[in-house]
Design a protein around this motif. Structure first.
Motif, PDB file in Angstrom:
ATOM      1  N   PHE A 187      68.306  58.249  98.250  1.00  0.00           N
ATOM      2  CA  PHE A 187      69.248  57.141  98.082  1.00  0.00           C
ATOM      3  C   PHE A 187      68.601  55.795  98.388  1.00  0.00           C
ATOM      4  O   PHE A 187      69.269  54.766  98.386  1.00  0.00           O
ATOM      5  CB  PHE A 187      70.471  57.351  98.977  1.00  0.00           C
ATOM      6  CG  PHE A 187      71.310  58.536  98.589  1.00  0.00           C
ATOM      7  CD1 PHE A 187      72.322  58.408  97.657  1.00  0.00           C
ATOM      8  CD2 PHE A 187      71.075  59.782  99.146  1.00  0.00           C
ATOM      9  CE1 PHE A 187      73.099  59.502  97.287  1.00  0.00           C
ATOM     10  CE2 PHE A 187      71.836  60.884  98.786  1.00  0.00           C
ATOM     11  CZ  PHE A 187      72.847  60.744  97.846  1.00  0.00           C
ATOM     12  N   GLY A 188      67.317  55.807  98.714  1.00  0.00           N
ATOM     13  CA  GLY A 188      66.607  54.563  98.983  1.00  0.00           C
ATOM     14  C   GLY A 188      66.889  54.019 100.372  1.00  0.00           C
ATOM     15  O   GLY A 188      67.479  54.701 101.225  1.00  0.00           O
ATOM     16  N   PRO A 189      66.489  52.764 100.636  1.00  0.00           N
ATOM     17  CA  PRO A 189      66.626  52.159 101.969  1.00  0.00           C
ATOM     18  C   PRO A 189      68.059  52.069 102.493  1.00  0.00           C
ATOM     19  O   PRO A 189      68.253  51.813 103.669  1.00  0.00           O
ATOM     20  CB  PRO A 189      66.035  50.755 101.772  1.00  0.00           C
ATOM     21  CG  PRO A 189      65.079  50.914 100.635  1.00  0.00           C
ATOM     22  CD  PRO A 189      65.730  51.903  99.715  1.00  0.00           C
ATOM     23  N   SER A 190      69.045  52.283 101.626  1.00  0.00           N
ATOM     24  CA  SER A 190      70.432  52.297 102.122  1.00  0.00           C
ATOM     25  C   SER A 190      70.618  53.416 103.145  1.00  0.00           C
ATOM     26  O   SER A 190      71.526  53.351 103.984  1.00  0.00           O
ATOM     27  CB  SER A 190      71.411  52.465 100.966  1.00  0.00           C
ATOM     28  OG  SER A 190      71.125  53.651 100.236  1.00  0.00           O
ATOM     29  N   ALA A 191      69.749  54.433 103.072  1.00  0.00           N
ATOM     30  CA  ALA A 191      69.816  55.524 104.050  1.00  0.00           C
ATOM     31  C   ALA A 191      69.559  55.000 105.458  1.00  0.00           C
ATOM     32  O   ALA A 191      70.120  55.514 106.435  1.00  0.00           O
ATOM     33  CB  ALA A 191      68.795  56.615 103.702  1.00  0.00           C
ATOM     34  N   PHE A 192      68.716  53.969 105.580  1.00  0.00           N
ATOM     35  CA  PHE A 192      68.450  53.378 106.894  1.00  0.00           C
ATOM     36  C   PHE A 192      69.743  52.867 107.531  1.00  0.00           C
ATOM     37  O   PHE A 192      69.987  53.055 108.722  1.00  0.00           O
ATOM     38  CB  PHE A 192      67.460  52.218 106.768  1.00  0.00           C
ATOM     39  CG  PHE A 192      66.058  52.612 106.422  1.00  0.00           C
ATOM     40  CD1 PHE A 192      65.572  53.876 106.730  1.00  0.00           C
ATOM     41  CD2 PHE A 192      65.212  51.720 105.789  1.00  0.00           C
ATOM     42  CE1 PHE A 192      64.266  54.246 106.419  1.00  0.00           C
ATOM     43  CE2 PHE A 192      63.904  52.078 105.464  1.00  0.00           C
ATOM     44  CZ  PHE A 192      63.432  53.339 105.783  1.00  0.00           C
ATOM     45  N   LEU A 193      70.546  52.192 106.710  1.00  0.00           N
ATOM     46  CA  LEU A 193      71.791  51.610 107.235  1.00  0.00           C
ATOM     47  C   LEU A 193      72.747  52.688 107.724  1.00  0.00           C
ATOM     48  O   LEU A 193      73.366  52.559 108.780  1.00  0.00           O
ATOM     49  CB  LEU A 193      72.465  50.747 106.168  1.00  0.00           C
ATOM     50  CG  LEU A 193      71.729  49.485 105.743  1.00  0.00           C
ATOM     51  CD1 LEU A 193      72.555  48.715 104.710  1.00  0.00           C
ATOM     52  CD2 LEU A 193      71.435  48.604 106.952  1.00  0.00           C
ATOM     53  N   TRP A 194      72.888  53.759 106.949  1.00  0.00           N
ATOM     54  CA  TRP A 194      73.792  54.825 107.353  1.00  0.00           C
ATOM     55  C   TRP A 194      73.302  55.488 108.639  1.00  0.00           C
ATOM     56  O   TRP A 194      74.094  55.805 109.527  1.00  0.00           O
ATOM     57  CB  TRP A 194      73.934  55.867 106.259  1.00  0.00           C
ATOM     58  CG  TRP A 194      74.547  57.169 106.704  1.00  0.00           C
ATOM     59  CD1 TRP A 194      74.056  58.421 106.534  1.00  0.00           C
ATOM     60  CD2 TRP A 194      75.792  57.349 107.422  1.00  0.00           C
ATOM     61  NE1 TRP A 194      74.887  59.368 107.083  1.00  0.00           N
ATOM     62  CE2 TRP A 194      75.963  58.730 107.637  1.00  0.00           C
ATOM     63  CE3 TRP A 194      76.761  56.472 107.903  1.00  0.00           C
ATOM     64  CZ2 TRP A 194      77.063  59.263 108.299  1.00  0.00           C
ATOM     65  CZ3 TRP A 194      77.863  56.996 108.576  1.00  0.00           C
ATOM     66  CH2 TRP A 194      78.006  58.381 108.771  1.00  0.00           C
TER      67      TRP A 194
END
Length: 476
Positions: free
Chosen positions: A76-83
């Motif tokens: 899912f790309g860097p959005s995984a970092f936020l989650w």
């Protein structure tokens, strides 16, 4: 790299600030006698230092979850970092703290017992089923992953490793838990942390690979929409219900309530960091390369092997694979113990005798063994859904606890509602679920959660406290 650093800082700050808020809301009291001191019997109830408990808790909940889930979540790309960071601080760590706190305050009671006390016996029965199902899925999924890794290093095939691991489970469940929790598990926990930092150091020191930023495009390699699939793909490492099944085991060794923040909240924050590292490694390693998508629906064991070799060399590869393989084995052992406690509490029988332990554990081991031959993606689908579902029940229970004591229950209400939406939305549209169109499934999930919240408002009369609870800064 800047995004990754910011996320790490957020995790650290979240532990000290939001962790303190959680402590205050639940009313931690160092003068309260804990089950470990009240019922000290030298086996099931023993006061232990928070350092030992911290590492034991970490290895209990880590396993393959924050590794395999993070690698697949990298799709899912860097959005995984936020989650990972938001889920860890505001949901996962809160969930882990709640389950530990409630068990300590209820003399080490199992999670189904706590659910039955604060929600209802029907929900308790449902949770017991979910815990047992989760235990079987965790044992099967983690064993398969561990066996794959061990087979890649040795001449012994995966099937034989599965047999060996299940023999270990059978033996370990006979031993008193303190022999493992107090002596062996902290060592593995420390080793797992060391490997994580070594891999991170190898990644940062490499001129070839760069951790992508949140603004980076072209890293989204999955056909599934971000919501709810990201939030279920990465459960361990953000929030996982199976953590709560382990909480009573650790709660019985807490000697001071003030130790609960580092032991429960802190261990989850460290797991969030672990997931952050593995997600960063996966994104950096396959940056701009759709080869990352090959791991969707498959066991990412081969990716672990590739990462370790590139960043740490042959010796590092062996150490990493051994560590990553043995951690889920330990997790399988402890979750079987949690399932046994849940079953014993459900039927109100004693589990002191060896024969009663074997009667419960043997059927679970047989079923889990059979499931190791099922496709990994199918097991992961239902394993992940069970995690988020159990977590939502624990958070709803904690909300009721806080309501009854007129405390700031929004701390658990909001993540409970979010997890409920994700749980319903996922099972309605996931492969192996009902295959409903995303927009319809998400709408149904929101409506179901609103109705559920309304029922809670009516039953527990917390609507009159809702407005003042929405002011988070009032916690200070």
């Amino acid at each position: 790299m800047y995004t990754f650093i910011a996320c790490v800082v957020f995790l650290v700050v979240g532990y000290f600030i939001y962790g303190k808020i959680v402590e205050k809301v639940f009313g931690i009291d160092g003068s309260v006698e804990t089950p470990a001191t009240k019922y000290n019997d030298g086996e099931d109830y023993i006061p232990m230092s928070k350092v030992k408990l911290f590492f034991s808790r970490y290895i209990n909940i880590a396993g393959l979850g924050p590794i395999f889930g993070a690698i697949q979540g990298a799709l899912f790309g860097p959005s995984a970092f936020l989650w990972i960071i938001l889920g860890t601080i505001f949901a996962g760590a809160v969930h882990d703290f709640c389950s530990g706190f409630l068990s300590v305050r209820q003399d080490g009671l199992s999670i189904p017992g706590i659910i039955g006390k604060y929600l209802s016996s029907k929900v308790r029965h449902l949770l017991t089923i979910l815990i047992v199902v989760t235990a079987v899925l965790v044992v099967a999924t983690f064993t398969k992953g561990a066996a794959t890794l061990l087979a890649s290093l040795t001449s012994i095939n995966g099937f034989m490793w599965i047999v060996i691991i299940f023999i270990y489970f059978f033996i370990a469940i006979i031993l008193p838990v303190n022999k493992l929790v107090g002596k062996i598990y902290p060592i593995f926990g420390l080793f797992f942390i060391l490997i994580t930092f070594l891999l991170l150091g190898g990644l940062i020191g490499s001129p070839t690979y760069t951790i992508p930023e949140l603004t980076t495009k072209g890293l989204y390699y999955t056909p599934f929409p971000l919501f709810p699939f990201l939030f279920v793909t990465i459960t361990c490492g953000a929030i996982s219900g199976y953590h709560s099944t382990q909480s009573p085991l650790i709660a019985r060794y807490v000697k001071d309530e003030k130790d609960m923040k580092p032991v429960f909240y802190g261990a989850m924050v460290l797991e969030g960091f672990t997931a952050l590292v593995w997600a960063a490694i996966a994104m950096a390693f396959f940056k701009g390369n759709p080869q990352l998508a090959l791991f969707l629906g498959r066991t990412p064991a081969i990716a672990v092997k590739e990462f370790s070799y590139v960043f740490l060399g042959q010796i590092g590869l062996i150490l990493t694979v051994l560590c990553v393989a043995f951690c889920p084995i330990i997790t399988g052992d402890t979750i079987l113990r949690g399932a046994r406690l849940a079953i014993l509490d459900e039927f109100g029988v004693s589990g002191d005798q060896l024969i009663s332990r074997l009667k419960i554990i043997t059927p679970l081991l047989v079923i889990a063994f059979v499931l190791t031959f099922v496709d990994f993606s199918i097991m992961w689908t239902f394993f992940a859904w069970a995690q988020i579902s159990i977590a939502s029940l624990i958070l709803w229970t904690s909300t009721v606890y806080l309501i009854k004591r007129k405390r700031k229950y929004v701390l658990t209400l909001l993540p409970a509602m979010f997890c409920s939406v994700v749980s319903v939305a996922y099972i309605l549209q996931a492969p192996g679920g009902l295959y409903i169109e995303p927009i319809i499934a998400n709408t149904i999930a929101v409506i179901v959660t609103i109705v559920l919240t309304a029922i809670f408002m009516k039953k527990f009369k917390f609507n009159k406290f809702l407005v003042p609870n929405l002011y988070y800064f009032y916690f200070f």
